[in-house]
Motif scaffolding. Structure first.
Motif, PDB file in Angstrom:
ATOM      1  N   GLY A  51       0.812  -1.198   0.000  1.00 22.34           N
ATOM      2  CA  GLY A  51       0.000   0.000   0.000  1.00 22.34           C
ATOM      3  C   GLY A  51       0.853   1.258   0.000  1.00 22.34           C
ATOM      4  N   THR A  52       0.246   2.361  -0.374  1.00 30.99           N
ATOM      5  CA  THR A  52       1.005   3.607  -0.477  1.00 30.99           C
ATOM      6  C   THR A  52       1.405   4.150   0.885  1.00 30.99           C
ATOM      7  N   THR A  53       0.757   3.689   1.980  1.00 28.90           N
ATOM      8  CA  THR A  53       1.096   4.193   3.305  1.00 28.90           C
ATOM      9  C   THR A  53       2.163   3.350   3.987  1.00 28.90           C
ATOM     10  N   ILE A  54       2.551   2.223   3.387  1.00 33.22           N
ATOM     11  CA  ILE A  54       3.578   1.366   3.979  1.00 33.22           C
ATOM     12  C   ILE A  54       4.949   1.859   3.545  1.00 33.22           C
ATOM     13  N   SER A  55       5.835   2.018   4.497  1.00 30.65           N
ATOM     14  CA  SER A  55       7.171   2.498   4.172  1.00 30.65           C
ATOM     15  C   SER A  55       8.182   1.844   5.099  1.00 30.65           C
ATOM     16  N   ILE A  56       9.342   1.582   4.576  1.00 27.88           N
ATOM     17  CA  ILE A  56      10.429   1.027   5.374  1.00 27.88           C
ATOM     18  C   ILE A  56      11.409   2.148   5.663  1.00 27.88           C
ATOM     19  N   PRO A  57      11.694   2.434   6.952  1.00 26.09           N
ATOM     20  CA  PRO A  57      12.655   3.498   7.261  1.00 26.09           C
ATOM     21  C   PRO A  57      13.996   3.248   6.573  1.00 26.09           C
ATOM     22  N   THR A  58      14.536   4.294   5.980  1.00 24.12           N
ATOM     23  CA  THR A  58      15.823   4.174   5.297  1.00 24.12           C
ATOM     24  C   THR A  58      16.728   5.332   5.697  1.00 24.12           C
ATOM     25  N   VAL A  59      17.987   4.999   5.991  1.00 29.75           N
ATOM     26  CA  VAL A  59      18.974   6.029   6.308  1.00 29.75           C
ATOM     27  C   VAL A  59      19.399   6.690   5.009  1.00 29.75           C
ATOM     28  N   ARG A  60      19.230   8.000   4.909  1.00 29.65           N
ATOM     29  CA  ARG A  60      19.557   8.730   3.691  1.00 29.65           C
ATOM     30  C   ARG A  60      20.969   9.295   3.722  1.00 29.65           C
ATOM     31  N   ALA A  61      21.450   9.651   4.915  1.00 32.12           N
ATOM     32  CA  ALA A  61      22.802  10.209   5.011  1.00 32.12           C
ATOM     33  C   ALA A  61      23.306  10.025   6.437  1.00 32.12           C
ATOM     34  N   SER A  62      24.598   9.785   6.567  1.00 32.55           N
ATOM     35  CA  SER A  62      25.211   9.659   7.883  1.00 32.55           C
ATOM     36  C   SER A  62      26.690   9.989   7.757  1.00 32.55           C
ATOM     37  N   GLY A  63      27.195  10.777   8.695  1.00 35.77           N
ATOM     38  CA  GLY A  63      28.604  11.134   8.627  1.00 35.77           C
ATOM     39  C   GLY A  63      29.053  11.885   9.859  1.00 35.77           C
ATOM     40  N   GLY A  64      30.357  12.139   9.923  1.00 37.67           N
ATOM     41  CA  GLY A  64      30.936  12.822  11.072  1.00 37.67           C
ATOM     42  C   GLY A  64      31.884  13.916  10.641  1.00 37.67           C
ATOM     43  N   THR A  65      32.633  14.420  11.611  1.00 41.93           N
ATOM     44  CA  THR A  65      33.599  15.471  11.333  1.00 41.93           C
ATOM     45  C   THR A  65      35.004  14.888  11.362  1.00 41.93           C
ATOM     46  N   SER A  66      35.876  15.399  10.536  1.00 40.38           N
ATOM     47  CA  SER A  66      37.184  14.777  10.322  1.00 40.38           C
ATOM     48  C   SER A  66      38.284  15.328  11.220  1.00 40.38           C
ATOM     49  N   ALA A  67      38.068  16.499  11.850  1.00 44.92           N
ATOM     50  CA  ALA A  67      39.127  17.101  12.654  1.00 44.92           C
ATOM     51  C   ALA A  67      38.519  18.006  13.707  1.00 44.92           C
ATOM     52  N   ASN A  68      39.325  18.397  14.701  1.00 43.29           N
ATOM     53  CA  ASN A  68      38.862  19.326  15.721  1.00 43.29           C
ATOM     54  C   ASN A  68      38.386  20.634  15.094  1.00 43.29           C
ATOM     55  N   PHE A  69      37.312  21.185  15.691  1.00 40.49           N
ATOM     56  CA  PHE A  69      36.745  22.425  15.155  1.00 40.49           C
ATOM     57  C   PHE A  69      36.479  23.379  16.315  1.00 40.49           C
ATOM     58  N   ASP A  70      37.100  24.539  16.287  1.00 42.26           N
ATOM     59  CA  ASP A  70      36.906  25.546  17.319  1.00 42.26           C
ATOM     60  C   ASP A  70      35.534  26.184  17.155  1.00 42.26           C
ATOM     61  N   ALA A  71      34.605  25.833  18.059  1.00 40.47           N
ATOM     62  CA  ALA A  71      33.232  26.315  17.950  1.00 40.47           C
ATOM     63  C   ALA A  71      32.975  27.505  18.857  1.00 40.47           C
ATOM     64  N   THR A  72      34.013  28.065  19.472  1.00 37.48           N
ATOM     65  CA  THR A  72      33.863  29.158  20.423  1.00 37.48           C
ATOM     66  C   THR A  72      33.185  30.363  19.800  1.00 37.48           C
ATOM     67  N   SER A  73      32.054  30.742  20.367  1.00 35.98           N
ATOM     68  CA  SER A  73      31.361  31.948  19.922  1.00 35.98           C
ATOM     69  C   SER A  73      30.184  32.143  20.857  1.00 35.98           C
ATOM     70  N   LEU A  74      30.355  32.963  21.881  1.00 32.32           N
ATOM     71  CA  LEU A  74      29.345  33.139  22.912  1.00 32.32           C
ATOM     72  C   LEU A  74      28.032  33.650  22.323  1.00 32.32           C
TER      73      LEU A  74
END
Length: 248
Positions: free
Chosen positions: A96-119
């Protein structure tokens, strides 16, 4: 006259035989003399596997006494195509049109330290190492563009180092959709009482999204006018991750 009688007799015999065959059961393959009482047609292999056509309903079933039925090389339906679904009893149904299987579309991380400082400012988290990407995630902008309308679950994990001691609620994680921030977690209080140190926060949000919506993962150090919060923290790559799953 004899010829006419012979022709008429032959015609009657053929009609009778045709009617009999039309209602007969047919067995092909192994054990030709044994057929189920409810079967119109059975095809049996040497190992006992059968394909059966039911008398009453015309339904076709496949039974396996050795290897189970296997479906190989199936492709997902796209666009307006109709997919087939096999339920727990082995019955093949139209999905049926209402049946759907959850699918991961994108997944990833960060490659290096990142200075997020900004009050007080919202800082986008650099997700630039993708383990899975359906094409919607841009590592240049660290953001994902929704391709189709649906219900999506956005999950984020952010690991970071902080260098300021404080016992005030400090850093909050957000999913930002079309420049609107949705809080998924925060870290503060006891985490900063004995700083500096490391911390991890994670959370998720499930929301309806439309094609063209743009989202990303972000953090913020307190609010715009807070002066008592830690102002120095660095996003670290060890656990930081963003995962986008289409639920419906």
């Amino acid at each position: 006259m004899k010829k006419h009688i012979y022709f008429l007799t032959s015609l009657i015999a053929l009609l009778w035989l045709g009617g009999t065959l039309a209602h007969a059961q047919v067995k092909i393959g192994a054990n030709p003399g044994i057929i189920g009482s409810s079967s119109n047609l059975e095809v049996e292999a040497n190992n006992g596997n059968k394909t059966v056509v039911d008398k009453a309903t015309g339904a076709v079933s496949i039974t396996a006494t050795a290897d189970p039925l296997k479906l190989v090389g199936l492709q997902p339906a796209t666009g307006s195509e109709t997919a087939l679904l096999i339920d727990g009893n082995g019955v093949v149904k139209k999905q049926g049109t209402t049946i759907s299987i959850p699918t991961v579309r994108a997944s990833g991380g960060t490659s290096a330290n990142f200075d997020a400082t900004s009050l007080g400012s919202l800082r986008k988290t650099p997700i630039n190492t993708m383990s899975l990407n359906d094409g919607g995630f841009s590592t240049n902008t660290n953001s994902y563009t929704i391709a189709t309308n649906g219900i999506y679950m956005i999950s984020g994990v952010i690991s970071f180092n902080y260098t300021t001691q404080n016992n005030t609620v400090a850093i909050t994680a957000y999913v930002v959709v079309n420049n609107t921030s949705i809080k998924i977690n925060d870290v503060g209080g006891a985490s900063y009482a004995n700083g500096p140190g490391k911390a991890v926060m994670s959370g998720s949000v499930t929301i309806p999204l439309n094609a063209g919506d743009i989202l990303y993962l972000a953090t913020q150090s307190c609010g715009p006018n807070s002066t008592a919060c830690p102002q120095t923290y660095t996003i670290t790559p060890d656990l930081t991750n963003l995962t986008i799953t289409k639920m419906l």
